[in-house]
Design a protein around this motif. Structure first.
Motif, PDB file in Angstrom:
ATOM      1  N   LYS A 107       0.836  -1.200   0.000  1.00 18.22           N
ATOM      2  CA  LYS A 107       0.000   0.000   0.000  1.00 18.22           C
ATOM      3  C   LYS A 107       0.870   1.250   0.000  1.00 18.22           C
ATOM      4  O   LYS A 107       1.874   1.327   0.703  1.00 18.22           O
ATOM      5  N   LEU A 108       0.463   2.231  -0.790  1.00 18.00           N
ATOM      6  CA  LEU A 108       1.141   3.526  -0.835  1.00 18.00           C
ATOM      7  C   LEU A 108       0.309   4.518  -0.037  1.00 18.00           C
ATOM      8  O   LEU A 108      -0.805   4.860  -0.431  1.00 18.00           O
ATOM      9  N   LEU A 109       0.846   4.943   1.106  1.00 17.67           N
ATOM     10  CA  LEU A 109       0.134   5.893   1.964  1.00 17.67           C
ATOM     11  C   LEU A 109       0.585   7.304   1.596  1.00 17.67           C
ATOM     12  O   LEU A 109       1.496   7.879   2.184  1.00 17.67           O
ATOM     13  N   SER A 110      -0.076   7.862   0.591  1.00 19.58           N
ATOM     14  CA  SER A 110       0.342   9.157   0.063  1.00 19.58           C
ATOM     15  C   SER A 110      -0.792   9.769  -0.734  1.00 19.58           C
ATOM     16  O   SER A 110      -1.684   9.061  -1.210  1.00 19.58           O
ATOM     17  N   ASP A 111      -0.751  11.101  -0.895  1.00 14.55           N
ATOM     18  CA  ASP A 111      -1.648  11.732  -1.851  1.00 14.55           C
ATOM     19  C   ASP A 111      -1.183  11.323  -3.240  1.00 14.55           C
ATOM     20  O   ASP A 111       0.024  11.294  -3.518  1.00 14.55           O
ATOM     21  N   TRP A 112      -2.115  11.008  -4.117  1.00 12.47           N
ATOM     22  CA  TRP A 112      -1.726  10.556  -5.453  1.00 12.47           C
ATOM     23  C   TRP A 112      -2.828  10.877  -6.443  1.00 12.47           C
ATOM     24  O   TRP A 112      -4.004  10.676  -6.184  1.00 12.47           O
ATOM     25  N   LYS A 113      -2.415  11.433  -7.575  1.00  9.72           N
ATOM     26  CA  LYS A 113      -3.362  11.716  -8.657  1.00  9.72           C
ATOM     27  C   LYS A 113      -2.766  11.209  -9.959  1.00  9.72           C
ATOM     28  O   LYS A 113      -1.559  11.302 -10.186  1.00  9.72           O
ATOM     29  N   ASP A 114      -3.608  10.701 -10.798  1.00 12.26           N
ATOM     30  CA  ASP A 114      -3.172  10.210 -12.103  1.00 12.26           C
ATOM     31  C   ASP A 114      -2.824  11.366 -13.035  1.00 12.26           C
ATOM     32  O   ASP A 114      -2.043  11.223 -13.970  1.00 12.26           O
ATOM     33  N   VAL A 115      -3.381  12.542 -12.779  1.00 17.93           N
ATOM     34  CA  VAL A 115      -3.216  13.742 -13.616  1.00 17.93           C
ATOM     35  C   VAL A 115      -3.474  13.380 -15.082  1.00 17.93           C
ATOM     36  O   VAL A 115      -2.626  13.577 -15.955  1.00 17.93           O
ATOM     37  N   GLY A 116      -4.651  12.845 -15.304  1.00 16.91           N
ATOM     38  CA  GLY A 116      -5.028  12.427 -16.652  1.00 16.91           C
ATOM     39  C   GLY A 116      -5.910  13.426 -17.365  1.00 16.91           C
ATOM     40  O   GLY A 116      -6.420  13.148 -18.451  1.00 16.91           O
ATOM     41  N   SER A 117      -6.102  14.605 -16.772  1.00 13.86           N
ATOM     42  CA  SER A 117      -6.943  15.620 -17.413  1.00 13.86           C
ATOM     43  C   SER A 117      -6.437  17.002 -17.020  1.00 13.86           C
ATOM     44  O   SER A 117      -5.695  17.167 -16.044  1.00 13.86           O
ATOM     45  N   TRP A 118      -6.846  18.019 -17.782  1.00 13.28           N
ATOM     46  CA  TRP A 118      -6.446  19.392 -17.463  1.00 13.28           C
ATOM     47  C   TRP A 118      -7.066  19.842 -16.142  1.00 13.28           C
ATOM     48  O   TRP A 118      -6.471  20.624 -15.397  1.00 13.28           O
ATOM     49  N   MET A 119      -8.248  19.341 -15.806  1.00 13.06           N
ATOM     50  CA  MET A 119      -8.885  19.679 -14.540  1.00 13.06           C
ATOM     51  C   MET A 119      -8.033  19.193 -13.369  1.00 13.06           C
ATOM     52  O   MET A 119      -7.829  19.916 -12.391  1.00 13.06           O
ATOM     53  N   LYS A 121      -4.842  18.614 -13.483  1.00 14.89           N
ATOM     54  CA  LYS A 121      -3.618  19.425 -13.500  1.00 14.89           C
ATOM     55  C   LYS A 121      -3.864  20.750 -12.785  1.00 14.89           C
ATOM     56  O   LYS A 121      -3.037  21.214 -12.000  1.00 14.89           O
ATOM     57  N   TRP A 122      -5.011  21.380 -13.025  1.00 13.81           N
ATOM     58  CA  TRP A 122      -5.368  22.640 -12.367  1.00 13.81           C
ATOM     59  C   TRP A 122      -5.487  22.434 -10.855  1.00 13.81           C
ATOM     60  O   TRP A 122      -5.042  23.273 -10.068  1.00 13.81           O
ATOM     61  N   GLU A 123      -6.060  21.307 -10.448  1.00 10.65           N
ATOM     62  CA  GLU A 123      -6.267  21.039  -9.014  1.00 10.65           C
ATOM     63  C   GLU A 123      -4.963  20.968  -8.230  1.00 10.65           C
ATOM     64  O   GLU A 123      -4.907  21.384  -7.076  1.00 10.65           O
ATOM     65  N   ILE A 124      -3.895  20.427  -8.840  1.00 11.07           N
ATOM     66  CA  ILE A 124      -2.644  20.253  -8.094  1.00 11.07           C
ATOM     67  C   ILE A 124      -1.722  21.472  -8.167  1.00 11.07           C
ATOM     68  O   ILE A 124      -0.752  21.570  -7.412  1.00 11.07           O
ATOM     69  N   GLU A 125      -2.017  22.424  -9.065  1.00 10.39           N
ATOM     70  CA  GLU A 125      -1.147  23.590  -9.216  1.00 10.39           C
ATOM     71  C   GLU A 125      -1.434  24.660  -8.154  1.00 10.39           C
ATOM     72  O   GLU A 125      -2.538  24.740  -7.612  1.00 10.39           O
ATOM     73  N   LYS A 126      -0.409  25.465  -7.885  1.00 12.37           N
ATOM     74  CA  LYS A 126      -0.562  26.589  -6.962  1.00 12.37           C
ATOM     75  C   LYS A 126      -1.311  27.706  -7.673  1.00 12.37           C
ATOM     76  O   LYS A 126      -0.938  28.117  -8.773  1.00 12.37           O
ATOM     77  N   LYS A 127      -2.382  28.193  -7.041  1.00 10.99           N
ATOM     78  CA  LYS A 127      -3.247  29.169  -7.702  1.00 10.99           C
ATOM     79  C   LYS A 127      -3.216  30.529  -7.005  1.00 10.99           C
ATOM     80  O   LYS A 127      -2.808  30.635  -5.840  1.00 10.99           O
ATOM     81  N   ASP A 128      -3.644  31.569  -7.726  1.00 10.53           N
ATOM     82  CA  ASP A 128      -3.668  32.918  -7.167  1.00 10.53           C
ATOM     83  C   ASP A 128      -4.942  33.125  -6.337  1.00 10.53           C
ATOM     84  O   ASP A 128      -5.744  32.197  -6.156  1.00 10.53           O
ATOM     85  N   TYR A 172      -5.106  26.013 -27.502  1.00 13.03           N
ATOM     86  CA  TYR A 172      -6.292  25.214 -27.171  1.00 13.03           C
ATOM     87  C   TYR A 172      -7.137  25.975 -26.157  1.00 13.03           C
ATOM     88  O   TYR A 172      -6.660  26.346 -25.079  1.00 13.03           O
ATOM     89  N   LEU A 173      -8.411  26.213 -26.486  1.00 15.50           N
ATOM     90  CA  LEU A 173      -9.354  26.921 -25.626  1.00 15.50           C
ATOM     91  C   LEU A 173     -10.541  26.011 -25.329  1.00 15.50           C
ATOM     92  O   LEU A 173     -11.080  25.373 -26.238  1.00 15.50           O
ATOM     93  N   SER A 174     -10.940  25.981 -24.058  1.00 13.26           N
ATOM     94  CA  SER A 174     -12.061  25.122 -23.691  1.00 13.26           C
ATOM     95  C   SER A 174     -12.600  25.532 -22.331  1.00 13.26           C
ATOM     96  O   SER A 174     -11.992  26.328 -21.615  1.00 13.26           O
ATOM     97  N   ASP A 175     -13.747  24.966 -21.992  1.00  9.78           N
ATOM     98  CA  ASP A 175     -14.255  25.057 -20.627  1.00  9.78           C
ATOM     99  C   ASP A 175     -13.376  24.168 -19.761  1.00  9.78           C
ATOM    100  O   ASP A 175     -13.115  23.018 -20.099  1.00  9.78           O
ATOM    101  N   LEU A 176     -12.876  24.680 -18.652  1.00  4.09           N
ATOM    102  CA  LEU A 176     -11.940  23.933 -17.810  1.00  4.09           C
ATOM    103  C   LEU A 176     -12.548  22.632 -17.295  1.00  4.09           C
ATOM    104  O   LEU A 176     -11.891  21.594 -17.262  1.00  4.09           O
ATOM    105  N   LYS A 177     -13.808  22.684 -16.907  1.00  5.84           N
ATOM    106  CA  LYS A 177     -14.442  21.513 -16.298  1.00  5.84           C
ATOM    107  C   LYS A 177     -15.018  20.539 -17.330  1.00  5.84           C
ATOM    108  O   LYS A 177     -15.397  19.429 -16.992  1.00  5.84           O
ATOM    109  N   ASN A 178     -15.096  20.968 -18.564  1.00  3.21           N
ATOM    110  CA  ASN A 178     -15.718  20.117 -19.582  1.00  3.21           C
ATOM    111  C   ASN A 178     -14.950  20.228 -20.899  1.00  3.21           C
ATOM    112  O   ASN A 178     -15.429  20.765 -21.885  1.00  3.21           O
ATOM    113  N   ASN A 179     -13.708  19.723 -20.916  1.00  5.82           N
ATOM    114  CA  ASN A 179     -12.931  19.736 -22.154  1.00  5.82           C
ATOM    115  C   ASN A 179     -12.740  18.300 -22.646  1.00  5.82           C
ATOM    116  O   ASN A 179     -12.541  17.386 -21.857  1.00  5.82           O
TER     117      ASN A 179
END
Length: 311
Positions: A107-119, A121-128, A172-179
């Motif tokens: 078992k891996l006891l850690s935060d982990w994301k597949d980062v398989g979508s731009w959404m 990617k946005w979630e893990i980045e530092k935001k303003d 590339y332009l799209s809706d962030l939640k629905n691309n």
């Protein structure tokens, strides 16, 4: 992956279940015998080679033959194409992991994301403060919950939940939640094949070139030649070229002449002339190349000699 516990820390993997649907995945996760595969593997070299020789013997022999007959020039290893071209395209998971009887998990006891979508990617980045991820020279006004990444100056105003990614090849332009770029890709590839096949900057064994401008029957490129690198001895059927050295020093072969070009020197390469560029210096060589002709495709290169095995 389905596994059975063998001690407090490790499980023996019994089988892999590839990409279950959401309903089945939720059901499997509730069972302690199933673990989600993070795609991270630990092994020593000898164990991997042993598994390949047992489970993919033909593939292993073809890889060995390709490597044994490889050529090394200027620290670049070129595999033998006679054997390499016969190697079947298969993923490590399908070739080894799903067949091996010697795979264990923990078992891996850690935060982990597949980062398989731009959404994701946005979630893990530092935001303003407005919940935006911003990369590049961007002036924004009333922009919220967006992901904007660019290599050029962008002015963005009165936007929300926007995805904007610019990598010089395409914007590339799209809706962030629905691309749905994955679903669009086959359509884009069919309608605009140059977007997917030809990039602004293209890597080569000797360095790289960047397409600066393309016009009717002409185009402009920047060539960056690594220290000690040599382009192939070649000629073109449909185009001529003008070179200007903007950084470094070039040793040029034009037909049977050896010519040295310093910074700001230029030379004309007629259509059909045999030519080559070499960088004998310790620093990079940069050349601006202007091509003119009826056809300017990269396949109009007739290689006569090449240290990277492409002739």
């Amino acid at each position: 992956l389905y596994s059975k516990k063998i001690n407090k820390s490790f499980n023996k993997v019994i089988k892999f279940i590839e990409k279950p649907n959401l309903y089945r995945a939720k059901k499997l996760i509730k069972n302690n015998n199933y673990l989600w595969n993070s795609g991270m593997f630990l092994s020593n070299k000898s164990a991997l080679l042993n598994e390949f020789s047992i489970l993919q013997n033909k593939l292993a022999l073809q890889v060995c033959d390709s490597h044994i007959n490889a050529k090394t020039t200027n620290h670049i290893l070129t595999l033998d194409n006679k054997y390499y071209s016969k190697i079947k395209s298969i993923s490590f998971d399908h070739a080894i992991l799903e067949k091996s009887k010697n795979v264990f998990s923990t078992k891996l006891l850690s935060d982990w994301k597949d980062v398989g979508s731009w959404m994701q990617k946005w979630e893990i980045e530092k935001k303003d403060k407005d919940n935006n991820y911003i990369k590049g020279n961007i002036f924004k006004n009333n922009v919220k919950n967006s992901y904007i990444s660019t290599n050029r100056t962008i002015v963005a105003s009165n936007l929300e939940n926007v995805l904007a990614v610019d990598n010089n090849d395409v914007l590339y332009l799209s809706d962030l939640k629905n691309n749905n770029l994955k679903n669009l890709y086959p359509i884009i590839n069919k309608k605009f094949p140059k977007i997917t096949d030809q990039h602004t900057t293209i890597q080569r064994p000797w360095g790289q070139f960047t397409n600066i401008f393309v016009g009717k029957n002409f185009q402009v490129k920047e060539l960056v030649v690594n220290s000690g690198a040599i382009l192939s001895l070649q000629k073109h059927k449909y185009r001529s070229e003008n070179w200007v050295v903007v950084e470094g020093k070039a040793n040029v072969i034009l037909n049977k002449k050896n010519i040295v070009l310093q910074k700001s020197d230029s030379i004309f390469i007629p259509q059909g002339a045999v030519h080559r560029i070499e960088n004998r210096q310790k620093s990079v060589l940069k050349i601006i190349e202007v091509q003119t002709g009826s056809y300017l495709g990269e396949d109009d290169i007739i290689r006569i000699k090449d240290i990277y095995g492409r002739a």
